[in-house]
Design a protein around this motif. Structure first.
Motif, PDB file in Angstrom:
ATOM      1  N   ALA A 244       0.834  -1.160  -0.190  1.00 31.45           N
ATOM      2  CA  ALA A 244      -0.009   0.056  -0.040  1.00 31.45           C
ATOM      3  C   ALA A 244       0.870   0.949  -0.258  1.00 31.45           C
ATOM      4  CB  ALA A 244      -1.175   0.004   1.372  1.00 31.45           C
ATOM      5  N   PRO A 245       0.232   1.842  -0.615  1.00 32.50           N
ATOM      6  CA  PRO A 245       1.611   4.013  -1.181  1.00 32.50           C
ATOM      7  C   PRO A 245       1.171   4.120   0.620  1.00 32.50           C
ATOM      8  CG  PRO A 245      -0.119   3.997  -2.947  1.00 32.50           C
ATOM      9  CD  PRO A 245      -0.519   2.756  -1.768  1.00 32.50           C
ATOM     10  N   PHE A 246       2.459   4.775   0.833  1.00 31.44           N
ATOM     11  CA  PHE A 246       2.557   5.576   1.965  1.00 31.44           C
ATOM     12  C   PHE A 246       1.616   6.855   2.179  1.00 31.44           C
ATOM     13  CE2 PHE A 246       7.408   4.434   1.321  1.00 31.44           C
ATOM     14  CZ  PHE A 246       7.363   2.733   2.783  1.00 31.44           C
ATOM     15  N   THR A 247       1.048   6.426   3.658  1.00 35.31           N
ATOM     16  CA  THR A 247       0.034   7.655   3.929  1.00 35.31           C
ATOM     17  C   THR A 247       0.921   9.269   3.908  1.00 35.31           C
ATOM     18  OG1 THR A 247       0.318   7.070   5.727  1.00 35.31           O
ATOM     19  CG2 THR A 247      -1.378   6.400   4.989  1.00 35.31           C
ATOM     20  N   ALA A 248       0.157  10.107   4.731  1.00 36.08           N
ATOM     21  CA  ALA A 248       0.549  11.363   4.077  1.00 36.08           C
ATOM     22  C   ALA A 248       1.501  11.231   5.211  1.00 36.08           C
ATOM     23  CB  ALA A 248      -0.454  12.378   4.239  1.00 36.08           C
ATOM     24  N   ALA A 249       0.546  10.421   6.431  1.00 33.29           N
ATOM     25  CA  ALA A 249       1.047  11.022   8.061  1.00 33.29           C
ATOM     26  C   ALA A 249       2.577  10.255   8.025  1.00 33.29           C
ATOM     27  CB  ALA A 249       0.368  10.406   8.812  1.00 33.29           C
ATOM     28  N   GLU A 250       2.533   9.113   7.319  1.00 34.05           N
ATOM     29  CA  GLU A 250       3.915   8.159   6.585  1.00 34.05           C
ATOM     30  C   GLU A 250       5.057   9.172   6.233  1.00 34.05           C
ATOM     31  OE1 GLU A 250       1.981   3.246   7.414  1.00 34.05           O
ATOM     32  OE2 GLU A 250       2.347   4.885   5.467  1.00 34.05           O
ATOM     33  N   ARG A 252       5.492  12.455   6.272  1.00 37.14           N
ATOM     34  CA  ARG A 252       5.999  13.230   6.357  1.00 37.14           C
ATOM     35  C   ARG A 252       7.074  12.419   7.779  1.00 37.14           C
ATOM     36  NH1 ARG A 252       0.584  15.269   6.541  1.00 37.14           N
ATOM     37  NH2 ARG A 252      -0.122  13.907   8.638  1.00 37.14           N
ATOM     38  N   GLY A 253       6.299  11.343   9.026  1.00 35.22           N
ATOM     39  CA  GLY A 253       7.151  11.385   9.510  1.00 35.22           C
ATOM     40  C   GLY A 253       8.512  10.728   9.172  1.00 35.22           C
ATOM     41  N   MET A 254       9.088   9.913   7.826  1.00 34.51           N
ATOM     42  CA  MET A 254      10.404   9.548   7.483  1.00 34.51           C
ATOM     43  C   MET A 254      10.386  10.857   6.590  1.00 34.51           C
ATOM     44  SD  MET A 254       9.197   5.606   5.936  1.00 34.51           S
ATOM     45  CE  MET A 254       7.235   6.450   5.123  1.00 34.51           C
ATOM     46  N   LYS A 255      10.279  11.976   6.699  1.00 34.76           N
ATOM     47  CA  LYS A 255      11.317  13.408   6.108  1.00 34.76           C
ATOM     48  C   LYS A 255      11.063  12.607   4.459  1.00 34.76           C
ATOM     49  CE  LYS A 255      12.202  14.832  10.632  1.00 34.76           C
ATOM     50  NZ  LYS A 255      12.914  15.203  10.785  1.00 34.76           N
ATOM     51  N   ILE A 256      10.024  11.682   3.448  1.00 28.09           N
ATOM     52  CA  ILE A 256      10.838  12.472   2.512  1.00 28.09           C
ATOM     53  C   ILE A 256       9.116  12.761   1.566  1.00 28.09           C
ATOM     54  CG2 ILE A 256      12.526  10.323   3.195  1.00 28.09           C
ATOM     55  CD1 ILE A 256       9.932   7.918   2.593  1.00 28.09           C
ATOM     56  N   THR A 257       9.683  12.608   0.437  1.00 26.61           N
ATOM     57  CA  THR A 257       8.829  12.939  -0.512  1.00 26.61           C
ATOM     58  C   THR A 257       8.354  11.626  -1.252  1.00 26.61           C
ATOM     59  OG1 THR A 257       9.637  13.192  -2.997  1.00 26.61           O
ATOM     60  CG2 THR A 257       9.836  14.990  -1.593  1.00 26.61           C
ATOM     61  N   PRO A 258       6.452  11.760  -1.855  1.00 24.14           N
ATOM     62  CA  PRO A 258       5.909  10.185  -2.567  1.00 24.14           C
ATOM     63  C   PRO A 258       6.955   9.938  -3.356  1.00 24.14           C
ATOM     64  CG  PRO A 258       4.450  12.681  -2.395  1.00 24.14           C
ATOM     65  CD  PRO A 258       5.916  13.261  -2.199  1.00 24.14           C
ATOM     66  N   GLU A 259       7.391  10.521  -4.072  1.00 25.95           N
ATOM     67  CA  GLU A 259       8.350   9.790  -5.052  1.00 25.95           C
ATOM     68  C   GLU A 259       9.405   9.567  -4.481  1.00 25.95           C
ATOM     69  OE1 GLU A 259       9.860   8.046  -7.935  1.00 25.95           O
ATOM     70  OE2 GLU A 259       8.163   9.395  -8.364  1.00 25.95           O
ATOM     71  N   GLN A 260       9.567   9.808  -3.477  1.00 27.36           N
ATOM     72  CA  GLN A 260      10.612   9.226  -2.740  1.00 27.36           C
ATOM     73  C   GLN A 260      10.491   7.834  -1.771  1.00 27.36           C
ATOM     74  OE1 GLN A 260      12.324  12.475  -0.291  1.00 27.36           O
ATOM     75  NE2 GLN A 260      14.299  12.275  -1.130  1.00 27.36           N
ATOM     76  N   GLY A 261       9.296   8.118  -1.385  1.00 26.75           N
ATOM     77  CA  GLY A 261       8.255   7.004  -0.731  1.00 26.75           C
ATOM     78  C   GLY A 261       8.379   5.377  -2.000  1.00 26.75           C
ATOM     79  N   ARG A 262       7.961   6.733  -3.159  1.00 28.37           N
ATOM     80  CA  ARG A 262       7.481   5.442  -4.198  1.00 28.37           C
ATOM     81  C   ARG A 262       9.419   4.299  -4.151  1.00 28.37           C
ATOM     82  NH1 ARG A 262       4.017   8.472  -6.508  1.00 28.37           N
ATOM     83  NH2 ARG A 262       5.471   9.976  -7.095  1.00 28.37           N
ATOM     84  N   GLN A 263      10.411   4.512  -4.505  1.00 27.94           N
ATOM     85  CA  GLN A 263      12.004   4.101  -4.321  1.00 27.94           C
ATOM     86  C   GLN A 263      12.129   3.410  -3.585  1.00 27.94           C
ATOM     87  OE1 GLN A 263      14.486   7.201  -5.693  1.00 27.94           O
ATOM     88  NE2 GLN A 263      12.943   8.851  -6.205  1.00 27.94           N
ATOM     89  N   VAL A 264      11.609   4.006  -2.257  1.00 31.32           N
ATOM     90  CA  VAL A 264      11.463   2.888  -1.452  1.00 31.32           C
ATOM     91  C   VAL A 264      11.049   1.825  -1.332  1.00 31.32           C
ATOM     92  CG1 VAL A 264      11.446   3.371   1.540  1.00 31.32           C
ATOM     93  CG2 VAL A 264      12.314   5.036   0.347  1.00 31.32           C
ATOM     94  N   GLN A 265       9.823   1.815  -1.159  1.00 30.30           N
ATOM     95  CA  GLN A 265       9.148   0.536  -1.264  1.00 30.30           C
ATOM     96  C   GLN A 265       9.649  -0.357  -2.076  1.00 30.30           C
ATOM     97  OE1 GLN A 265       4.977   1.477  -2.346  1.00 30.30           O
ATOM     98  NE2 GLN A 265       4.602   0.494  -0.332  1.00 30.30           N
ATOM     99  N   ALA A 266      10.183   0.518  -3.821  1.00 29.38           N
ATOM    100  CA  ALA A 266      10.438  -0.192  -4.939  1.00 29.38           C
ATOM    101  C   ALA A 266      12.146  -1.304  -4.090  1.00 29.38           C
ATOM    102  CB  ALA A 266      11.168   0.124  -5.613  1.00 29.38           C
TER     103      ALA A 266
END
Length: 318
Positions: A244-250, A252-266
């Motif tokens: 599941a994609p990271f939520t906005a709160a997650e 913020r907690g990790m201090k990353i952007t949505p694009e960075q979130g997708r890269q972390v998930q990959a």
């Protein structure tokens, strides 16, 4: 007066927690004047043993999964030292301490292998560590969105330190009732968790949050220790990855952007693919509609994975 009032509030809270929320299962003596809470249900070999992640809920992390597994096999969940009902330990927190306590608690409670170990997040690496040290007793594993020994190096360019000074101050002030008062705001109702369970978790939060922070501080040492062992032989193994994609709160907690979130998930997905290959019978399954706590978001997925490994172990032993 404020300090004395806070101390009294905390002591009354601890008394009420023990009175209103007794430990499920039993308290097992593990030596040194300490006891570990162990909750075993059901019957049938192999025995499934649940290991929680870096959380404050101990054995209750598996409350939506354990009863369904216990309908088909012996199923044991426990709380690590300092979490929920289990006594604090003077030993450094981390994988070595968790493995040692779990092995002792199971043995002293009369629980015998073969075991199927089910570990979530950092608990996944604790389960692998148990397999390294007591491999003859482990017949299979299920790793639920597990930590990876090299996760820090692989995602370091995206992540920043999240163990805030505010958290440390809160833990330091726990004896004065600060964490107990803040528990309802800090610990929100989770899916597939009853109101009674949340009340119990909040009641023990001042103790459990202190342990969680100590375990978090020991994470790097636990990851380094895990790097030396990646051979699970031909044991049945299932690795589940939350997609599941990271939520906005997650984010913020990790201090990353949505694009960075997708890269972390990959990267996370790739790490789990590798972990599934630690066994010649490993399987990697993606869970599209669950976050990191798959056992709470989609408990039936975890139940199905566990029972598939249980059945594979039974077939091996026929």
């Amino acid at each position: 007066m404020a300090v004395l009032g806070g101390v009294a509030y905390e002591q009354i809270g601890r008394y009420r927690a023990a009175r209103d929320f007794p430990p499920p299962g039993k308290m097992v003596d593990v030596g040194g004047g300490r006891r570990i809470q162990l909750d075993c249900r059901g019957a049938g070999s192999p025995t499934v043993v649940f290991e929680a992640g870096l959380s404050v809920d101990g054995s209750l992390s598996w409350s939506a999964v354990q009863p369904k597994v216990a309908a088909h096999a012996r199923a044991c969940a426990y709380s690590r030292a300092g979490l929920m009902w289990s006594d604090l330990s003077n030993a450094p927190p981390g994988a070595a301490q968790a493995v040692r306590d779990l092995r002792t608690a199971l043995a002293n409670a009369g629980e015998r292998g073969p075991f199927v170990l089910v570990g979530q997040s950092l608990g996944g690496l604790y389960s692998v560590g148990f397999t390294r040290d007591f491999g003859a007793e482990v017949a299979g594993l299920v790793l639920v969105d597990p930590s990876h020994p090299e996760q820090v190096e692989l995602v370091a360019s995206f992540m920043t330190e999240t163990r805030s000074m505010r958290s440390r101050i809160g833990v330091a002030l726990a004896p004065f009732g600060v964490l107990r008062a803040a528990a309802p705001a800090l610990l929100q109702q989770a899916p597939h968790r009853t109101a009674h369970e949340m009340q119990a978790i909040r009641a023990y939060a001042s103790k459990s949050l202190r342990t969680q922070l100590a375990e978090s501080d020991a994470t790097n040492a636990s990851l380094a220790e895990a790097k030396a062992f990646r051979d699970l032989g031909d044991r049945p193994l299932v690795v589940l990855t939350a997609m599941a994609p990271f939520t906005a709160a997650e984010l913020r907690g990790m201090k990353i952007t949505p694009e960075q979130g997708r890269q972390v998930q990959a990267i996370w997905k790739h790490m789990h693919e590798e972990m599934a290959a630690w066994s010649s019978r490993g399987r990697h399954l993606l869970v599209a509609d669950a976050g990191h706590d798959i056992q709470l978001d989609q408990p039936q997925v975890v139940v199905d994975a566990v029972l598939s490994v249980v059945e594979a172990v039974r077939k091996d032993r026929r």
